[in-house]
Motif scaffolding. Structure first.
Motif, PDB file in Angstrom:
ATOM      1  N   VAL A 183      39.755  26.861  27.799  1.00 28.51           N
ATOM      2  CA  VAL A 183      40.013  27.846  26.743  1.00 28.51           C
ATOM      3  C   VAL A 183      39.014  28.995  26.832  1.00 28.51           C
ATOM      4  O   VAL A 183      39.387  30.176  26.760  1.00 28.51           O
ATOM      5  N   VAL A 184      37.735  28.656  27.002  1.00 27.08           N
ATOM      6  CA  VAL A 184      36.693  29.681  27.092  1.00 27.08           C
ATOM      7  C   VAL A 184      36.939  30.619  28.266  1.00 27.08           C
ATOM      8  O   VAL A 184      36.771  31.840  28.153  1.00 27.08           O
ATOM      9  N   ASP A 185      37.341  30.058  29.391  1.00 24.59           N
ATOM     10  CA  ASP A 185      37.495  30.864  30.615  1.00 24.59           C
ATOM     11  C   ASP A 185      38.810  31.628  30.689  1.00 24.59           C
ATOM     12  O   ASP A 185      38.943  32.549  31.490  1.00 24.59           O
ATOM     13  N   ASN A 186      39.791  31.252  29.860  1.00 26.35           N
ATOM     14  CA  ASN A 186      41.130  31.823  30.028  1.00 26.35           C
ATOM     15  C   ASN A 186      41.673  32.565  28.816  1.00 26.35           C
ATOM     16  O   ASN A 186      42.799  33.068  28.862  1.00 26.35           O
ATOM     17  N   VAL A 187      40.901  32.637  27.743  1.00 32.71           N
ATOM     18  CA  VAL A 187      41.322  33.409  26.570  1.00 32.71           C
ATOM     19  C   VAL A 187      40.283  34.485  26.275  1.00 32.71           C
ATOM     20  O   VAL A 187      39.090  34.190  26.191  1.00 32.71           O
ATOM     21  N   LYS A 188      40.732  35.698  26.138  1.00 34.85           N
ATOM     22  CA  LYS A 188      39.854  36.833  25.834  1.00 34.85           C
ATOM     23  C   LYS A 188      40.079  37.283  24.392  1.00 34.85           C
ATOM     24  O   LYS A 188      41.186  37.200  23.869  1.00 34.85           O
ATOM     25  N   TYR A 189      39.014  37.781  23.778  1.00 34.28           N
ATOM     26  CA  TYR A 189      39.120  38.227  22.397  1.00 34.28           C
ATOM     27  C   TYR A 189      39.996  39.471  22.311  1.00 34.28           C
ATOM     28  O   TYR A 189      39.831  40.424  23.086  1.00 34.28           O
ATOM     29  N   ASP A 190      40.952  39.484  21.377  1.00 36.81           N
ATOM     30  CA  ASP A 190      41.932  40.564  21.248  1.00 36.81           C
ATOM     31  C   ASP A 190      41.495  41.542  20.156  1.00 36.81           C
ATOM     32  O   ASP A 190      41.742  41.321  18.966  1.00 36.81           O
ATOM     33  N   THR A 191      40.864  42.625  20.573  1.00 38.54           N
ATOM     34  CA  THR A 191      40.358  43.620  19.631  1.00 38.54           C
ATOM     35  C   THR A 191      41.468  44.247  18.800  1.00 38.54           C
ATOM     36  O   THR A 191      41.362  44.374  17.572  1.00 38.54           O
ATOM     37  N   ALA A 192      42.545  44.621  19.458  1.00 39.64           N
ATOM     38  CA  ALA A 192      43.645  45.284  18.750  1.00 39.64           C
ATOM     39  C   ALA A 192      44.254  44.362  17.696  1.00 39.64           C
ATOM     40  O   ALA A 192      44.579  44.791  16.585  1.00 39.64           O
ATOM     41  N   LYS A 193      44.408  43.100  18.035  1.00 41.63           N
ATOM     42  CA  LYS A 193      44.984  42.146  17.087  1.00 41.63           C
ATOM     43  C   LYS A 193      44.058  41.959  15.889  1.00 41.63           C
ATOM     44  O   LYS A 193      44.517  41.884  14.743  1.00 41.63           O
ATOM     45  N   GLU A 209      51.560  30.614  22.299  1.00 37.05           N
ATOM     46  CA  GLU A 209      51.515  32.066  22.478  1.00 37.05           C
ATOM     47  C   GLU A 209      50.129  32.508  22.969  1.00 37.05           C
ATOM     48  O   GLU A 209      50.009  33.371  23.843  1.00 37.05           O
ATOM     49  N   THR A 210      49.092  31.897  22.403  1.00 37.64           N
ATOM     50  CA  THR A 210      47.728  32.213  22.848  1.00 37.64           C
ATOM     51  C   THR A 210      47.541  31.823  24.305  1.00 37.64           C
ATOM     52  O   THR A 210      46.950  32.565  25.099  1.00 37.64           O
ATOM     53  N   LEU A 211      48.056  30.656  24.686  1.00 34.17           N
ATOM     54  CA  LEU A 211      47.957  30.204  26.071  1.00 34.17           C
ATOM     55  C   LEU A 211      48.674  31.166  27.005  1.00 34.17           C
ATOM     56  O   LEU A 211      48.165  31.524  28.073  1.00 34.17           O
ATOM     57  N   ALA A 212      49.870  31.605  26.615  1.00 37.20           N
ATOM     58  CA  ALA A 212      50.671  32.484  27.470  1.00 37.20           C
ATOM     59  C   ALA A 212      50.058  33.873  27.600  1.00 37.20           C
ATOM     60  O   ALA A 212      50.027  34.457  28.697  1.00 37.20           O
ATOM     61  N   SER A 213      49.546  34.412  26.496  1.00 36.00           N
ATOM     62  CA  SER A 213      49.013  35.778  26.518  1.00 36.00           C
ATOM     63  C   SER A 213      47.591  35.830  27.056  1.00 36.00           C
ATOM     64  O   SER A 213      47.152  36.862  27.575  1.00 36.00           O
ATOM     65  N   GLY A 214      46.844  34.736  26.905  1.00 41.50           N
ATOM     66  CA  GLY A 214      45.447  34.724  27.337  1.00 41.50           C
ATOM     67  C   GLY A 214      44.558  35.557  26.441  1.00 41.50           C
ATOM     68  O   GLY A 214      43.456  35.937  26.846  1.00 41.50           O
TER      69      GLY A 214
END
Length: 304
Positions: A183-193, A209-214
């Motif tokens: 999770v740490v390596d594959n999800v980035k914080y979404d500023t716009a969201k 959805e989080t997994l798919a979008s990263g």
């Protein structure tokens, strides 16, 4: 989620912490032997709640297993309340008769469950109520099944990924490590969201959805991590509340508490066998260790 406006403050902290951190990002090394613990023996398939549209509007037949199911039909917005003593959780309930699972998350005792329908503005009128004494089969029961804020099915992509990641591990510490590091390596914080949701309430994360979008916000990190951990048998709480560190105070945030019969120690994580251990996937993804030390205070508000 209530008070989503605080997400913007968290974003600012994440940016500063990422710049200030000497870490390279990710979960880092174990700093001394690898993860340990009892052998990892996941259930053959995820534990799932029993849901039926033919059940009563408020189905309390499974409260000892850690959950209540509700459904309602209305042209207005509908809420479902889980209350015990002075504490109450208010959830959005679909108004199209979709059965929805809610956790019994405040331990044993007398509960009040209420379906409430919108009567205009912020006013809700009780449509149905059930009082029920609850004795849980285990303190972990509410936190090993999916619910509205930690949602998945047997066929969810996040469940398949958790199984894939832990297929060859030898102990529980390694299983927790591999899920959290993914999770740490594959999800980035979404500023716009974060900015888009800053003044909204009622946000419900979607782990697949989080997994798919990263990408995601703190609630997405916690929901995805919690779903993956639960799906392979680890009790995991998705927690929202406040975090304080140094001069930064009252940042609304979300994290995971996991219970494992295994240890995993890094500069960013400290999972200890036989106790609830905090896993802050959001700040770890920024390469920050500032929110794992003695200078940090976490205050739980809601537990799902």
């Amino acid at each position: 989620m209530a008070q989503m406006r605080h997400i913007v403050l968290i974003l600012a902290m994440l940016t500063m912490l990422a710049l200030a951190s000497s870490c390279a990002g990710g979960a880092g090394g174990s700093g001394g032997g690898g993860p340990t613990g009892a052998a990892f023996d996941p259930p053959a398939e995820p534990v799932m709640p029993q849901v039926s549209v033919n059940a009563p509007d408020i189905d309390v037949s499974h409260v000892s297993d850690g959950y209540v199911v509700a459904h309602a039909t209305s042209s207005a917005r509908v809420k479902f309340q889980v209350a015990k003593g002075d504490m109450a959780y208010n959830y959005d309930l679909p108004n199209d008769d979709t059965p929805t699972v809610f956790p019994i998350n405040m331990g044993d005792g007398s509960y009040l469950f209420r379906i409430m329908k919108n009567a205009g503005g912020n006013n809700y009128l009780e449509a149905e109520a059930v009082e029920q004494d609850v004795t849980l089969t285990s303190e972990f029961a509410p936190f090993v099944i999916p619910n509205q804020f930690c949602d998945y099915t047997r066929t969810s992509a996040c469940v398949a990924k958790a199984r894939e990641l832990t297929r060859s591990v030898s102990n529980q510490g390694e299983a927790v490590r591999d899920i959290c590091e993914f999770v740490v390596d594959n999800v980035k914080y979404d500023t716009a969201k974060a900015e888009r949701l800053s003044n909204e309430t009622g946000y419900i994360p979607d782990p697949d959805e989080t997994l798919a979008s990263g990408t995601g916000i703190c609630f997405d990190y916690a929901s995805l991590g919690g779903a993956m951990l639960r799906s392979v048998g680890f009790p995991a709480k998705v927690v929202t509340g406040y975090v304080t560190s140094g001069s930064s105070r009252d940042l609304y945030h979300a994290w995971v508490m996991v219970y494992a019969d295994g240890n995993w120690q890094t500069v960013e994580f400290s999972v200890v066998a036989g106790e609830w251990s905090r896993v802050d996937l959001t700040f770890a993804s920024a390469g920050s260790t500032a929110f794992t030390g003695d200078g940090t205070s976490y205050t739980e508000r809601y537990v799902y």
